[in-house]
Design a protein around this motif. Structure first.
Motif, PDB file in Angstrom:
ATOM      1  N   LYS A 189       0.837  -1.212   0.000  1.00  0.00           N
ATOM      2  CA  LYS A 189       0.000   0.000   0.000  1.00  0.00           C
ATOM      3  C   LYS A 189       0.870   1.260   0.000  1.00  0.00           C
ATOM      4  CE  LYS A 189      -2.693  -1.296   3.524  1.00  0.00           C
ATOM      5  NZ  LYS A 189      -3.782  -1.219   4.535  1.00  0.00           N
ATOM      6  N   ARG A 196       0.693   6.324  -7.182  1.00  0.00           N
ATOM      7  CA  ARG A 196      -0.614   6.776  -7.670  1.00  0.00           C
ATOM      8  C   ARG A 196      -0.567   8.250  -8.058  1.00  0.00           C
ATOM      9  NH1 ARG A 196      -5.654   5.991  -3.690  1.00  0.00           N
ATOM     10  NH2 ARG A 196      -4.303   7.317  -2.433  1.00  0.00           N
ATOM     11  N   ASN A 200      -8.366   9.712  -7.403  1.00  0.00           N
ATOM     12  CA  ASN A 200      -9.651   9.059  -7.646  1.00  0.00           C
ATOM     13  C   ASN A 200      -9.500   7.559  -7.907  1.00  0.00           C
ATOM     14  OD1 ASN A 200     -11.232  11.447  -7.429  1.00  0.00           O
ATOM     15  ND2 ASN A 200     -10.558  12.048  -9.488  1.00  0.00           N
ATOM     16  N   SER A 202      -8.390   3.962  -6.747  1.00  0.00           N
ATOM     17  CA  SER A 202      -8.180   3.272  -5.474  1.00  0.00           C
ATOM     18  C   SER A 202      -6.800   2.636  -5.437  1.00  0.00           C
ATOM     19  CB  SER A 202      -9.247   2.184  -5.281  1.00  0.00           C
ATOM     20  OG  SER A 202      -9.042   1.121  -6.200  1.00  0.00           O
ATOM     21  N   TYR A 204      -6.125  -0.337  -4.608  1.00  0.00           N
ATOM     22  CA  TYR A 204      -6.189  -1.670  -5.197  1.00  0.00           C
ATOM     23  C   TYR A 204      -6.145  -1.598  -6.725  1.00  0.00           C
ATOM     24  CZ  TYR A 204      -7.404  -6.493  -6.091  1.00  0.00           C
ATOM     25  OH  TYR A 204      -7.383  -7.795  -6.532  1.00  0.00           O
ATOM     26  N   SER A 205      -6.798  -0.610  -7.301  1.00  0.00           N
ATOM     27  CA  SER A 205      -6.742  -0.444  -8.757  1.00  0.00           C
ATOM     28  C   SER A 205      -5.321  -0.126  -9.205  1.00  0.00           C
ATOM     29  CB  SER A 205      -7.700   0.671  -9.203  1.00  0.00           C
ATOM     30  OG  SER A 205      -9.044   0.291  -9.012  1.00  0.00           O
ATOM     31  N   ARG A 437      -8.605  -7.555  -1.995  1.00  0.00           N
ATOM     32  CA  ARG A 437      -9.196  -6.229  -2.213  1.00  0.00           C
ATOM     33  C   ARG A 437      -9.685  -5.645  -0.896  1.00  0.00           C
ATOM     34  NH1 ARG A 437     -14.408  -7.099  -5.045  1.00  0.00           N
ATOM     35  NH2 ARG A 437     -14.923  -7.676  -2.889  1.00  0.00           N
ATOM     36  N   GLU A 441      -8.421  -2.314   1.094  1.00  0.00           N
ATOM     37  CA  GLU A 441      -9.386  -1.235   1.339  1.00  0.00           C
ATOM     38  C   GLU A 441      -9.704  -1.044   2.815  1.00  0.00           C
ATOM     39  OE1 GLU A 441     -12.730  -2.094  -1.143  1.00  0.00           O
ATOM     40  OE2 GLU A 441     -11.683  -1.530  -2.996  1.00  0.00           O
TER      41      GLU A 441
END
Length: 572
Positions: A189, A196, A200, A202, A204-205, A437, A441
């Motif tokens: 993470k 990232r 917008n 996530s 996980y995405s 996931r 999250e």
């Protein structure tokens, strides 16, 4: 007059233009751009450092002593290589070279368009160079987000977490692995947060993109929903069938020995491991795996490793009480390996696998659509019988059809993903997808993974999990921080079915060739449609659309399963 004299004695303007146009354009982009040439040298150095790390990792899993001390030392070795590789990948000069190379490419492209040599080959060279610069620019931006200290910590954690996973699995003790697993999720993470660029998206995405480039999570959700909706009623029908295939060909044949004799021989090898290894090597090399540029070893968890197209190694595992999973594991990894062996040898990211979903499609194409097909067993049946006869296995006299039906039987009590049949396998993937996931999250705690795992196995597959070793500790992925990897297995299964359909349209008499043990045309078709392109396309969908005419379509996978298992189990 001096000016006029100079003009009249000089080469006419038209002639000057002709001479300039005749100036040869550099044959390659490397010749045109010194910056690009230096960039390639730097990128190839990084590639070779990463391959050196892969050698150490392979040794760690196959040959190295499995002690805490040896794992710690190997972790330090890997950390040093990771630090050097990372520092080279974030070298500011690479950023400058990428920018200058992009400018040079536009210049070279313009010169070629204005010349008489704007051939298809030159256009392909421009496209390849542009794609490589896109890939490396994205990679550079990702790498520069990660401090060297974090890269080193990641390498050390991977080594220690792997060792902790192996021990926990051996001891059936998830709680001993939980602290390391928490670190793996936390560090994954941390890295995803740094990489990232859009809040917008996530976390996980972001992790998914690491393994399935260009495939949005919303697209994956859509595909998975279609498959799950179709499989739930199909599995229910198959499970209630009164005409299941006979699975006895997979297990030790029944003999006339007394109960006392059977009891005394419980430790003997019913299907000798060495015979299984011989069988596996014979068949996987017949399919097309090149052992002159590879080798086959055994491992706790089957995997494939590539150090270059000329050194691609596979591993499998064998069970003396059931011979088929070892064979299929070898064929599965052989499919991965044939993909790697057919990639280009530029030593750049352009000639690496497009995505893990594409990679999985290659292994599943060979394992399921070839290795579990009726035509294959008309060829392989005699090979299997001969090997086991020669090794002294008594009573192994099953027909080709009996073997075909047995290897496709559904074991509704199976707990292990890598041993699962193709009908229930998608639900194993969906289970893992949901768990990882939710952990990322923040809606599921690592300590609660075994409980969630067991509940989902019961609700999805109606299977009771007796222990963690056969449950939440069975996969290596999370210990390697490969979070976001599991969905690619199902994407690969769908793609394999679609590829087999189109291969059948393009390869004349496909099934007749398989019956004869002739697989060269199949391998060449895959090479042409998938392998040689490396990462020249932006996603799995783009590759399929360009090479066979449509994006990933789950209908082929669904129809394949419905047709095959409807016939096997005699259900509508």
């Amino acid at each position: 007059f001096c000016g006029l004299s100079a003009m009249t004695t000089a080469t006419p303007a038209a002639t000057t233009t002709t001479t300039a146009a005749a100036t040869p354009v550099a044959a390659t982009f490397e010749d045109h751009s010194p910056s690009y040439k230096v960039l390639l040298e730097k990128l190839r150095t990084i590639t070779h450092l990463e391959r050196a790390s892969a050698v150490l990792n392979y040794d760690r899993q196959i040959f190295m002593p499995q002690t805490d001390a040896s794992a710690a030392q190997r972790g330090k070795q890997l950390a040093v290589l990771a630090t050097i590789s990372h520092e080279k990948s974030i070298d500011p000069e690479i950023g400058q070279l990428l920018e200058k190379s992009a400018q040079d490419l536009e210049e070279w492209s313009s010169l070629l368009k204005g010349s008489n040599d704007y051939s298809i080959e030159r256009q392909a060279a421009i496209h390849s160079a542009r794609r490589l610069l896109e890939l490396e620019t994205k990679s550079y931006k990702k790498a520069t987000c990660i401090p060297s200290s974090l890269a080193a910590r990641k390498a050390e954690l991977e080594s220690s977490a792997y060792a902790a996973w192996v021990k926990a699995r051996e001891n059936d003790d998830f709680s001993s692995f939980a602290p390391s697993l928490k670190q793996c999720f936390d560090q994954a993470k941390e890295i995803a947060t740094l990489q990232r660029t859009d809040e917008n998206i996530s976390l996980y995405s972001q992790m998914l993109d690491e393994f399935e480039m260009g495939m949005k999570s919303s697209r994956i959700d859509e595909l998975f929903a279609q498959v799950q909706e179709a499989l739930v009623p199909l599995i229910s029908k198959v499970k209630s069938s009164t005409n299941p295939p006979d699975l006895s060909p997979l297990f030790p044949p029944k003999t006339n020995k007394t109960d006392e004799e059977e009891k005394n021989e419980t430790e003997e090898e019913s299907f000798p491991v060495e015979s299984q290894k011989h069988l596996s090597k014979t068949l996987v090399t017949t399919l097309g795996y090149d052992t002159t540029h590879g080798r086959i070893d055994t491992a706790v968890h089957p995997f494939t490793t590539s150090f270059s197209p000329y050194d691609v190694r596979i591993t499998s595992r064998f069970n003396t009480k059931e011979w088929f999973q070892g064979l299929m594991g070898t064929i599965h990894e052989g499919g991965h390996a044939m993909y790697e062996q057919s990639l280009g040898d530029s030593d750049t990211s352009l000639d690496t696998a497009l995505s893990m979903g594409v990679h999985e499609s290659q292994s599943l194409f060979w394992e399921r659509h070839i290795g579990k097909g009726r035509p294959f067993w008309k060829f392989a049946g005699s090979v299997v019988r001969d090997v086991f006869r020669e090794s002294g296995v008594e009573g192994f006299e099953y027909s080709d059809e009996e073997l075909y039906r047995a290897v496709n039987g559904v074991d509704f009590k199976n707990l292990i993903r890598v041993d699962a049949d193709e009908l229930t396998y998608p639900l194993h993937v969906i289970l893992r997808y949901g768990i990882e996931r939710d952990v990322v999250e923040g809606t599921l705690d690592v300590d609660d993974i075994p409980k969630r795992w067991n509940e989902d196995m019961k609700s999805l597959l109606d299977v009771d999990v007796p222990n963690d070793k056969e449950g939440s500790l069975q996969d290596i992925h999370w210990s390697c921080m490969a979070i976001g990897y599991f969905p690619t297995y199902l994407l690969g299964a769908m793609m394999a079915a679609q590829l087999y359909h189109y291969c059948g349209l393009d390869v004349p008499d496909l099934e007749e060739k398989i019956v004869k043990g002739e697989f060269g045309d199949v391998k060449e078709w895959l090479k042409k449609k998938v392998h040689v392109h490396g990462r020249r396309y932006g996603s799995l969908d783009e590759l399929l659309e360009r090479e066979i005419g449509e994006k990933l379509n789950p209908d082929y996978f669904i129809r394949y399963l419905e047709g095959k298992y409807g016939e096997l189990y005699q259900v509508d």
